[in-house]
Design a protein around this motif. Structure first.
Motif, mmCIF file in Angstrom:
data_model
loop_
_atom_site.group_PDB
_atom_site.id
_atom_site.type_symbol
_atom_site.label_atom_id
_atom_site.label_comp_id
_atom_site.label_asym_id
_atom_site.label_seq_id
_atom_site.Cartn_x
_atom_site.Cartn_y
_atom_site.Cartn_z
ATOM 1 N N PHE A 1 10.743 21.582 55.077
ATOM 2 C CA PHE A 1 11.982 21.129 54.461
ATOM 3 C C PHE A 1 11.745 19.706 53.965
ATOM 4 O O PHE A 1 11.314 18.834 54.731
ATOM 5 C CB PHE A 1 13.113 21.151 55.476
ATOM 6 N N ILE A 2 11.994 19.477 52.678
ATOM 7 C CA ILE A 2 11.799 18.152 52.089
ATOM 8 C C ILE A 2 13.095 17.730 51.410
ATOM 9 O O ILE A 2 13.607 18.438 50.540
ATOM 10 C CB ILE A 2 10.640 18.141 51.071
ATOM 11 N N SER B 1 17.554 10.969 59.041
ATOM 12 C CA SER B 1 17.685 12.416 59.203
ATOM 13 C C SER B 1 17.017 12.880 60.488
ATOM 14 O O SER B 1 16.020 12.285 60.936
ATOM 15 C CB SER B 1 17.047 13.134 58.003
ATOM 16 N N VAL B 2 17.552 13.959 61.074
ATOM 17 C CA VAL B 2 16.929 14.628 62.218
ATOM 18 C C VAL B 2 17.089 16.135 62.065
ATOM 19 O O VAL B 2 17.962 16.609 61.338
ATOM 20 C CB VAL B 2 17.558 14.220 63.579
ATOM 21 N N ILE B 3 16.225 16.875 62.762
ATOM 22 C CA ILE B 3 16.477 18.290 63.039
ATOM 23 C C ILE B 3 17.218 18.328 64.363
ATOM 24 O O ILE B 3 16.775 17.718 65.348
ATOM 25 C CB ILE B 3 15.160 19.077 63.153
ATOM 26 N N LEU B 4 18.343 19.004 64.414
ATOM 27 C CA LEU B 4 19.051 19.151 65.677
ATOM 28 C C LEU B 4 18.199 19.997 66.629
ATOM 29 O O LEU B 4 17.347 20.770 66.193
ATOM 30 C CB LEU B 4 20.415 19.788 65.444
ATOM 31 N N PRO B 5 18.390 19.847 67.948
ATOM 32 C CA PRO B 5 17.527 20.536 68.912
ATOM 33 C C PRO B 5 17.415 22.033 68.644
ATOM 34 O O PRO B 5 18.409 22.721 68.395
ATOM 35 C CB PRO B 5 18.215 20.250 70.253
ATOM 36 N N VAL C 1 19.474 20.846 59.944
ATOM 37 C CA VAL C 1 19.117 19.474 59.585
ATOM 38 C C VAL C 1 20.379 18.627 59.466
ATOM 39 O O VAL C 1 21.426 19.117 59.015
ATOM 40 C CB VAL C 1 18.333 19.458 58.258
ATOM 41 N N MET C 2 20.268 17.380 59.873
ATOM 42 C CA MET C 2 21.388 16.443 59.749
ATOM 43 C C MET C 2 20.910 15.189 59.016
ATOM 44 O O MET C 2 19.832 14.660 59.313
ATOM 45 C CB MET C 2 21.933 16.084 61.126
ATOM 46 N N VAL C 3 21.693 14.726 58.058
ATOM 47 C CA VAL C 3 21.400 13.520 57.284
ATOM 48 C C VAL C 3 22.604 12.586 57.375
ATOM 49 O O VAL C 3 23.741 13.024 57.152
ATOM 50 C CB VAL C 3 21.109 13.857 55.807
ATOM 51 N N CYS C 4 22.369 11.335 57.717
ATOM 52 C CA CYS C 4 23.473 10.371 57.874
ATOM 53 C C CYS C 4 23.171 9.061 57.161
ATOM 54 O O CYS C 4 22.051 8.547 57.207
ATOM 55 C CB CYS C 4 23.710 10.060 59.352
ATOM 56 N N GLY C 5 24.205 8.517 56.536
ATOM 57 C CA GLY C 5 24.131 7.190 55.956
ATOM 58 C C GLY C 5 23.396 7.148 54.632
ATOM 59 O O GLY C 5 22.980 8.165 54.072
ATOM 60 N N CYS D 1 27.945 11.973 56.861
ATOM 61 C CA CYS D 1 26.821 12.741 57.400
ATOM 62 C C CYS D 1 26.959 14.172 56.911
ATOM 63 O O CYS D 1 28.071 14.687 56.760
ATOM 64 C CB CYS D 1 26.832 12.749 58.925
ATOM 65 N N GLY D 2 25.840 14.825 56.704
ATOM 66 C CA GLY D 2 25.850 16.236 56.336
ATOM 67 C C GLY D 2 24.954 17.035 57.263
ATOM 68 O O GLY D 2 23.875 16.581 57.638
ATOM 69 N N ARG D 3 25.430 18.227 57.646
ATOM 70 C CA ARG D 3 24.640 19.169 58.443
ATOM 71 C C ARG D 3 24.476 20.460 57.657
ATOM 72 O O ARG D 3 25.441 20.943 57.051
ATOM 73 C CB ARG D 3 25.326 19.463 59.784
#
Length: 597
Positions: A272-273, A310-314, A326-330, A352-354
């Motif tokens: 994922f990019i 950004s992070v991948i949630l657990p 995936v979560m992206v914030c700010g 933030c977007g999930r």
């Protein structure tokens, strides 16, 4: 290498990292005390260590209660170098490094690495080789030692290999195509090693992701570079692969806004990019985009110099690790880069977007943070919650391009209902702006370092001086009120003939102690520590592991039978931090190695 002027004032002295949670009351020491550490105190430490391990009693952080908002600790007044890049090794040390182009750092050397003496001359005071630009921080001793850098790693990338070696790629100038390795050790004699092999393209502001294939990483993007390549290469004659997606997402008048793209490994083996506002799923083995996702709603951009995170949630064994979200914030507002060049700092993004990137239905689910934020780090805590820390409220990344520091961390609980997920935590007094970073440690704290929006080490007459202090944020789950709930004395036991690790899909056991009956919810997580820089935690990953059985003896000892992740797509081989979480309260993490067959 002997320091010429170290200038350290250690405000906290931790005794032994493996039992930090037993007693972590700060012990203020004078400089003279540190030079002549009393023998009696050393003996007392040894006695306490043995006593505590004999009674198998583990507690949380002692000292004043941090309440529900956590608390802050000042660990060092001077790390010597700005924490532009940070990475935690499986030996309990932290690699911290900056760029070498700043010349003078906060850690002077008596001799250059070639052996010639550094003198108190105008030339030597500005010669970069008379100063350390990388250090190794030992958490157990609360000290740093200098490391050697031969080329500039400014705005570079990194991934950990399966044996715990840090693979470090790119940088600036002569360092832009360099590949460096740091293999951690226990004797304090390890150092950076620079490979003779070069990258195919310049990789300044590129991202790195470790791949399912053993000890291979992909490096994506860079300034005026629209390609990706593999380290090591798939074939000796391979160069880089053009990625049109990076061409399309570039804002030339805004500094790019697609540098340091967010790169995550999906559990289906694809990449994922995310760059600027758009994202794709790339089959890197075939050099083919297999999916284009919807654009994240709202104006503004998310990648450098807009610099959200950004992070991948657990990932969870409950769905066989199939669901990847995936979560992206700010990030920064549209036009923020040009406005900052004129001294105007636009308010950052609060959204933030999930989005679930597996399956067939893809939609960004949006929500707002408590306030605008950019230059922020996002870390997955042992509880599975997300910590958003560091950064600013206005402007964008770059020299003196941001204002209004974000001093309050945010805690995000992804499993709560919409509108109840965010909370505001204890504020720091230290601005962590451009070129700051943060990492999670095995005891559950978060180390915070860096901040230098100046092109040199500048401590006076600027709005946001160069920051060399090292802090730890102590989350609420480490409070003393949870002493009796926290799992203690965690140990990991592999099967016979496993060569110091567990293979994919195989079973292993975890033993720990609880002074009371376990809560209804006991979880086991494995966390891949990231390489952090510029608001990106590369390769960060958390897995919720399957527990097949759990047996508690009358003496409080509990034996749990766990199952390793099923494949390297889910968990690339290497070292992970295994944590036992009892009713939301985590243990001290222990290192587990996941190995290829």
């Amino acid at each position: 290498m002997t320091p010429m002027h170290f200038g350290f004032n250690q405000t906290h002295s931790s005794i032994n990292f493996s039992f930090f949670l037993f007693f972590s009351m700060p012990i203020p020491l004078s400089m003279e005390d540190k030079k002549h550490f009393p023998l009696a105190f050393k003996l007392m430490v040894v006695v306490l260590f043995l006593l505590l391990h004999c009674v198998c009693f583990c507690t949380a952080v002692a000292g004043s209660s941090g309440g529900k908002k956590g608390k802050w600790q000042l660990l060092l007044n001077n790390t010597g170098v700005v924490g532009m890049h940070m990475a935690l090794t499986h030996h309990g040390t932290v690699i911290i490094f900056d760029q070498i182009g700043v010349g003078q750092s906060g850690y002077g050397l008596r001799r250059r690495y070639n052996g010639t003496r550094c003198m108190n001359t105008q030339h030597d005071l500005t010669d970069w080789s008379c100063f350390a630009h990388s250090v190794e921080y030992d958490m157990s001793l609360n000290k740093v030692r200098p490391l050697r850098l031969d080329t500039d790693p400014w705005c570079s990338s990194g991934s950990f290999l399966s044996n715990g070696t840090l693979l470090q790629t790119g940088g600036y100038g002569r360092g832009s195509r360099r590949i460096r390795y740091f293999r951690p050790c226990e004797n304090g004699h390890c150092d950076w090693r620079q490979s003779k092999t070069l990258l195919s393209d310049d990789r300044w502001y590129a991202s790195s992701q470790i791949l399912p294939e053993k000890d291979r990483a992909v490096v994506v993007g860079g300034r005026q570079v629209f390609s990706y390549e593999f380290v090591p290469k798939l074939h000796s004659n391979h160069r880089s692969f053009d990625l049109p997606f990076l061409h399309r997402t570039t804002n030339k008048n805004e500094g790019g806004n697609n540098l340091y793209p967010f790169v995550h490994l999906s559990s289906d083996g694809n990449l994922f990019i995310f760059a600027n506002r758009d994202s794709i799923l790339l089959n890197y083995k075939r050099n083919r985009v297999v999916k284009s996702f919807p654009r994240i709603p709202g104006a503004g951009s998310r990648n450098y110099p807009s610099s959200g995170s950004s992070v991948i949630l657990p990932l969870d064994h409950g769905d066989q690790f199939h669901k990847v979200e995936v979560m992206v914030c700010g990030g920064a507002a549209s036009g923020a880069h040009q406005a900052a060049g004129q001294g105007k700092f636009l308010k950052g993004l609060s959204s933030c977007g999930r989005m679930v990137i597996t399956g067939n239905t893809h939609k960004w689910n949006m929500e707002n943070m408590p306030g605008p934020r950019l230059l922020n780090d996002m870390l997955i805590l042992p509880t599975g919650d997300i910590l958003i820390i560091n950064g600013a409220k206005r402007g964008c990344a770059g020299w003196k391009n941001a204002a209004d520091p974000s001093l309050q961390p945010y805690l995000y609980k992804p499993k709560k209902t919409l509108g109840r997920r965010f909370s505001v935590l204890k504020s720091t007094k230290i601005a962590r702006m451009y070129h700051s970073s943060a990492i999670l440690t095995p005891d559950g704290r978060v180390l915070v370092a860096g901040s230098n929006p100046n092109n040199k080490y500048t401590f006076r007459n600027v709005r946001y001086p160069t920051e060399l202090r090292l802090q730890a944020f102590v989350p609420a789950y480490m409070d003393r009120q949870y002493h009796n709930t926290r799992p203690g004395n965690v140990s990991i036991h592999y099967g016979s003939g496993t060569n110091g690790g567990v293979r994919y899909g195989e079973g292993f056991s975890v033993r720990f102690w609880l002074g009371r009956k376990p809560s209804k919810t006991v979880e086991f997580s494995a966390y891949a520590p990231p390489f952090t820089t510029h608001s990106i935690s590369m390769n960060q990953r958390m897995l919720k592991l399957r527990c097949k059985s759990m047996v508690r003896g009358e003496d409080g000892w509990i034996n749990a039978a766990l199952e390793a992740p099923p494949s390297p797509n889910v968990a690339p081989s290497g070292y992970y931090m295994l944590t036992v979480i009892n009713g939301g309260i985590p243990s001290i993490s222990q290192w587990i190695r996941i190995i290829h067959a």
